[in-house]
Design an enzyme around this catalytic site. Structure first.
Site, PDB file in Angstrom:
ATOM      1  CB  THR A 125      -0.908  -0.014   1.255  1.00  0.00           C
ATOM      2  OG1 THR A 125      -1.504   1.271   1.409  1.00  0.00           O
ATOM      3  CG2 THR A 125      -0.132  -0.312   2.529  1.00  0.00           C
ATOM      4  CG  ASP A 126      -1.164   4.967  -0.931  1.00  0.00           C
ATOM      5  OD1 ASP A 126      -1.664   4.345   0.029  1.00  0.00           O
ATOM      6  OD2 ASP A 126      -1.796   5.814  -1.591  1.00  0.00           O
ATOM      7  CD  GLU A 127      -3.186   3.699   4.625  1.00  0.00           C
ATOM      8  OE1 GLU A 127      -2.905   3.498   5.815  1.00  0.00           O
ATOM      9  OE2 GLU A 127      -4.351   3.794   4.218  1.00  0.00           O
ATOM     10  CE1 TYR A 153      -3.390  -2.472   5.947  1.00  0.00           C
ATOM     11  CE2 TYR A 153      -3.145  -0.130   5.466  1.00  0.00           C
ATOM     12  CZ  TYR A 153      -3.296  -1.441   5.035  1.00  0.00           C
ATOM     13  OH  TYR A 153      -3.350  -1.714   3.682  1.00  0.00           O
ATOM     14  CE  LYS A 157      -0.250  -4.514   3.101  1.00  0.00           C
ATOM     15  NZ  LYS A 157      -0.707  -5.856   2.621  1.00  0.00           N
TER      16      LYS A 157
END
Ligand code: NAD
Ligand code: DAU
Length: 338
Positions: A125-127, A153, A157
């Site tokens: 994810t870009d997060e 979260y 990741k």
């Protein structure tokens, strides 16, 4: 070719299964899913009787079960979608995010090492890059941006990404990683912004906007994410990270108003609530590398994709109405105190 698709009973995994079924009808697809609150077998009904599709209920963190399955099925490719995916839940209870997102990924990597694999693709994810300020619109995340996750979260990741890269460097494993921006489309669990707002709007319930609703996300239609992963599986370079995004930045409040107007409701439903802890301000992906290397471009413009998505939720009310009970409601109550 046999693909293991983990988390295939969730939002993006199920869309990926449907996409692969259409575009690679000769491939054998095995879906591995624990069926947490976010996994829904009803979603997979269209492929359940397909002789080239198999569903196995398994926890990716269960080493023995995963190894037994690898031994029995001998997959060529693993695409790992399985994850705890909701930021708000990670703020409430981080532990399960580490168990699934980190330890589960490690179990899969170990199984791939033992039994051999042509490719392990990690859906990230870009997060993992953290956030960007609102006053520097020229800044975007590239594959070289530093990892700077904000929530349990995104930290889980980022940890999984680092493990994948370490297994590539140390053991020469054929790994690729994609880091995508916010997806929207059919079968997204109605705890995430767009389906939650559609469901609440339809029911005439308040639309909880965190803070002032000024946070920006970069929205991509889910099928475009699927096509990018497919291209990476076919032509991606081992050990490489690919950013995926649609150059479609929008403020939360503008998305909510768009849904309200499309459904013919009143903006009075919009309710500003306490902000998410550590709320990331802005995400913006620079997808030029995957475009240059693999020729990927998104096909669905947001103005069309959002109308298709709203229509899908209107046409498939029983899908999300069945979900809006039990666990989801408990979590909703804990988060908003009602
Ligand atoms: P989702 O929550 O809708 O689905 C997750 C699926 O994983 C569910 O079917 C669930 O049952 C399954 N699962 C959870 N824990 C498991 C375990 N221990 N073993 C086996 N299965 C398990 O998530 P999503 O939105 O479809 O996201 C899929 C992947 O894409 C995630 O890895 C997420 O981090 C990533 N991602 C999501 C987005 C997005 O906008 N939704 C964007 C970029 C990346
Ligand atoms: O960027 C990719 C990520 O996008 C994925 O890795 C995550 O799995 C996925 O859940 C998503 O994370 P976000 O936190 O961006 O998505 P969410 O739908 O939870 O929230 C989108 C924005 O809307 C965010 O700024 C918080 C806000 N929001 C969300 C909800 C659920 C609200 O204002 N009200 C809400 O009720």
């Amino acid at each position: 070719m046999k693909l293991f698709i983990t988390g295939g009973a969730g939002f993006i995994g199920s869309n990926f299964i449907f996409y692969m079924r259409r575009t690679h009808p000769d491939d054998d697809l095995v879906c591995l899913d624990k069926l947490t609150y976010a996994g829904n077998l009803e979603t997979l009904a269209p492929v359940m009787n397909d002789p080239k599709f198999k569903f196995v209920r398994v926890d990716i963190a269960d080493r023995k079960a995963v190894c037994d399955l690898f031994e029995a099925e001998k997959p060529d490719v693993v695409v790992n979608f399985a994850a705890e995916s909701h930021v708000d839940r990670s703020i409430e209870n981080p532990a399960v995010f580490l168990e699934t997102n980190v330890m589960g990924t490690q179990v899969l990597l170990d199984a791939c090492r033992i039994y051999g694999i042509r490719r392990f693709h990690q859906v990230s994810t870009d997060e993992v890059y953290g956030d960007l300020p609102l006053n520097r619109p020229e800044l975007m995340f590239t594959e070289q941006s530093l990892l700077h996750p904000s929530s349990p979260y995104s930290a889980s990741k980022a940890s999984a990404d680092l493990l994948c890269l370490a297994y590539h460097r140390t053991y020469g494993m054929p790994i690729t990683i994609s880091r995508c921006s916010n997806n929207y489309g059919p079968y997204q669990f109605p705890e995430k912004l767009i389906p939650l707002m559609i469901a609440n709007c339809t029911a005439g319930k308040p639309l909880p906007v965190y803070g002032q609703g000024l946070n920006v996300r970069d929205w991509l239609y889910v099928e475009d994410h699927c096509s990018a992963i497919d291209l990476i599986l076919q032509g991606g370079k081992e050990g490489q990270v690919y950013n995926i995004g649609g150059h479609n930045e929008m403020r939360n409040i503008d998305i909510v108003k768009l849904i309200v107007h499309t459904l013919g409701r009143s903006e009075e439903l919009i309710t500003y609530v306490t902000d998410r802890k550590g709320h990331d301000m802005r995400y913006a992906i620079d997808p030029s590398f995957i475009h240059k290397e693999l020729g990927w471009l998104p096909q669905t413009r947001f103005e069309n994709g959002i109308v298709k998505t709203i229509q899908w939720y209107m046409d498939n009310r029983s899908w999300w109405e069945n979900i809006l009970s039990g666990e989801y409601i408990n979590c909703y109550d804990r988060l908003y105190g009602r």
